[in-house]
Design an enzyme around this catalytic site. Structure first.
Site, mmCIF file in Angstrom:
data_model
loop_
_atom_site.group_PDB
_atom_site.id
_atom_site.type_symbol
_atom_site.label_atom_id
_atom_site.label_comp_id
_atom_site.label_asym_id
_atom_site.label_seq_id
_atom_site.Cartn_x
_atom_site.Cartn_y
_atom_site.Cartn_z
ATOM 1 N N GLU A 1 -9.641 6.766 3.485
ATOM 2 C CA GLU A 1 -10.475 5.782 4.180
ATOM 3 C C GLU A 1 -9.590 4.621 4.577
ATOM 4 O O GLU A 1 -8.546 4.409 3.970
ATOM 5 C CB GLU A 1 -11.573 5.276 3.237
ATOM 6 N N LYS B 1 0.805 -1.231 0.000
ATOM 7 C CA LYS B 1 0.000 0.000 0.000
ATOM 8 C C LYS B 1 0.836 1.279 0.000
ATOM 9 O O LYS B 1 0.391 2.317 -0.469
ATOM 10 C CB LYS B 1 -0.969 -0.012 1.169
ATOM 11 N N SER C 1 1.791 -9.790 -0.720
ATOM 12 C CA SER C 1 1.454 -8.360 -0.674
ATOM 13 C C SER C 1 1.751 -7.697 0.666
ATOM 14 O O SER C 1 1.951 -6.484 0.713
ATOM 15 C CB SER C 1 -0.022 -8.167 -1.029
HETATM 16 C C1 LIG Z 1 -5.149 -4.012 1.558
HETATM 17 C C2 LIG Z 1 -4.414 -5.256 1.304
HETATM 18 C C3 LIG Z 1 -4.779 -6.141 0.260
HETATM 19 C C4 LIG Z 1 -5.980 -5.937 -0.612
HETATM 20 O O1 LIG Z 1 -5.945 -4.814 -1.415
HETATM 21 P P1 LIG Z 1 -5.705 -4.868 -2.990
HETATM 22 O O2 LIG Z 1 -6.009 -3.498 -3.425
HETATM 23 O O3 LIG Z 1 -6.635 -5.891 -3.569
HETATM 24 O O4 LIG Z 1 -4.286 -5.242 -3.202
HETATM 25 C C5 LIG Z 1 -3.987 -7.248 0.039
HETATM 26 N N1 LIG Z 1 -2.914 -7.523 0.817
HETATM 27 C C6 LIG Z 1 -2.545 -6.717 1.840
HETATM 28 C C7 LIG Z 1 -1.360 -7.090 2.654
HETATM 29 C C8 LIG Z 1 -3.283 -5.563 2.117
HETATM 30 O O5 LIG Z 1 -2.919 -4.780 3.146
#
Ligand SMILES: *Cc1c(COP(=O)(O)O)cnc(C)c1O
Length: 408
Positions: free
Chosen positions: A123, A101, A390
């Site tokens: 948000e 993010k 992610s």
């Molecule tokens: C917020 C988040 C997601 C989901 O958001 P996307 O916009 O679909 O990537 C996925 N993995 C993590 C670690 C997150 O914090």
């Protein structure tokens, strides 16, 4: 797959069109009062997109503040465990604030500075986007207000404290379910009122144009790096890519660079929750249909009257009733395939990854791992699967400990 008969793929760079459409999806569905703000934002973004000085400054901050490039890590023990294709992890979990993010939060904060806006709103659901935004605002000396459902504030008290430590004001939203959807509504309301001084940093590849395009572009660095890294390491492209999909930003960030590589298959993984029963999951492509929510036309979990259904997932970051429009488009064309992982599968693989690799993944990212392991098992040993890790799971350990019945 039925969509295999669809029209040929357009040039990936031709999407979205000037009105923000990805084929039948996307667009701008907002009150008149927000049109000017969105148009101003689009113009500002298109300008910095082609501005070498802006891009160089952004690269500098991504390196020095966020920690890019992230490793492409060969997960040898997960690979051995699956007994098939080689599994590589794109380590977005190693970034500052713990997830992908920050790529988008930093970039939008820099854009806001360029636009002369000194106040930022955002948000947040679980708090990850709020924390990334608070960090970016602290770094650039911008005022920061984060809207968060009152219920989420209770569940994610630590992230609320993190944001406040970094100087953000966290405003609790008491409406409706007191979660992410209501927080977005409140942020939009603030933006309408304060649009001259304020930029709204939306946290995923969702919402009205230009957000899905802009947020996607700010995460494309993930796929650019991954492509370079796998070519350096293996001398060829991967066979498959796997990423979890909430709004869709980490997934499109990884996939975009490979969309025109015909031999690379890609899988988005949604939250299967307790299984595909009404109100028990967040797999929009497994139970949703076309509709409009919070400024965007896409697949949405809704009842017969178009009322938004309740969603459930063990991971807060995937727990949303709608999905990014670009994913809806590429799914329709058969280019991105979709699957889901259930809470039970995720809890098992969360522990497996920790035990075998010494890496605690975010529950969101673990959805991708569940499917990545299934794909690796189905493929020969000379094949390659890249899973987008992610985020890191430190934020989730207390919740998992509780579910597993341990003291934490
Ligand atoms: C917020 C988040 C997601 C989901 O958001 P996307 O916009 O679909 O990537 C996925 N993995 C993590 C670690 C997150 O914090």
């Amino acid at each position: 797959m039925s969509a295999a008969h669809a029209a040929p793929l357009p040039d990936r760079n031709s999407l979205p069109d000037a009105a923000g459409h990805f084929g039948n999806y996307g667009g701008v569905y907002v009150p008149e009062t927000l049109m000017t703000a969105l148009q101003e934002l689009e113009a500002a973004y298109l300008q910095v997109r082609d501005d070498a000085a802006f891009q160089a400054e952004l690269r500098h901050h991504l390196k020095e503040f966020a920690g890019r490039p992230t490793e492409l890590y060969f997960a040898s023990r997960l690979t051995e465990h699956a007994g098939g294709a080689k599994i590589y992890l794109k380590r977005e979990d190693l970034l500052h604030t713990g997830a992908h993010k920050i790529n988008n939060a930093l970039a939008q904060a820099l854009l806001a500075k360029r636009m002369g806006k000194k106040r930022i709103i955002a948000e947040t659901g679980a708090g990850q986007h709020g924390v990334a935004t608070a960090a970016a605002c602290a770094k650039f000396g911008l005022e920061c207000v984060v809207y968060m459902g009152a219920h989420d504030m209770e569940r994610q008290a630590l992230n609320v404290f993190r944001m406040r430590l970094m100087g953000a004001e966290v405003r609790g939203v008491e409406a409706g379910q007191k979660t992410l959807k209501e927080a977005i509504n409140e942020a939009m309301r603030d933006w309408v009122t304060n649009v001259r001084s304020t930029h709204y940093i939306l946290g995923t590849a969702y919402g009205s144009h230009p957000y899905p395009m802009m947020v996607r572009d700010f995460h494309r660095v993930i796929g650019r790096e991954a492509k370079e890294q796998i070519l350096a390491r293996e001398g060829r492209l991967p066979d498959e890519l796997v990423a979890c999909v909430g709004g869709g930003s980490n997934a499109i960030g990884l996939f975009f660079e490979f969309l025109e590589e015909p031999n690379v298959r890609m899988f988005g993984v949604e939250a299967g929750g307790h299984g595909i029963k009404r109100g028990e999951h967040a797999a929009r492509f497994a139970g949703g249909r076309l509709g409009v929510l919070q400024g965007c036309k896409t697949y949405i979990l809704q009842d017969g009257d178009g009322q938004i259904e309740l969603t459930h997932s063990v991971s807060a970051g995937l727990d949303y009733a709608a999905v990014g429009p670009e994913h809806a488009f590429y799914r329709e064309r058969g280019r991105i395939e979709f699957a889901y992982a259930t809470d039970d599968e995720v809890l098992e693989t969360f522990q497996l990854c920790a035990r075998l690799e010494g890496i605690i993944p975010a529950l969101e990212s673990t959805h991708a791992l569940v499917h990545g392991l299934k794909r690796a098992r189905a493929l020969a040993r000379d094949r390659i699967v890249i899973v987008n890790l992610s985020g890191r799971g430190d934020k989730d350990v207390q919740q998992v400990a509780k579910i597993l019945g341990h003291q934490a």
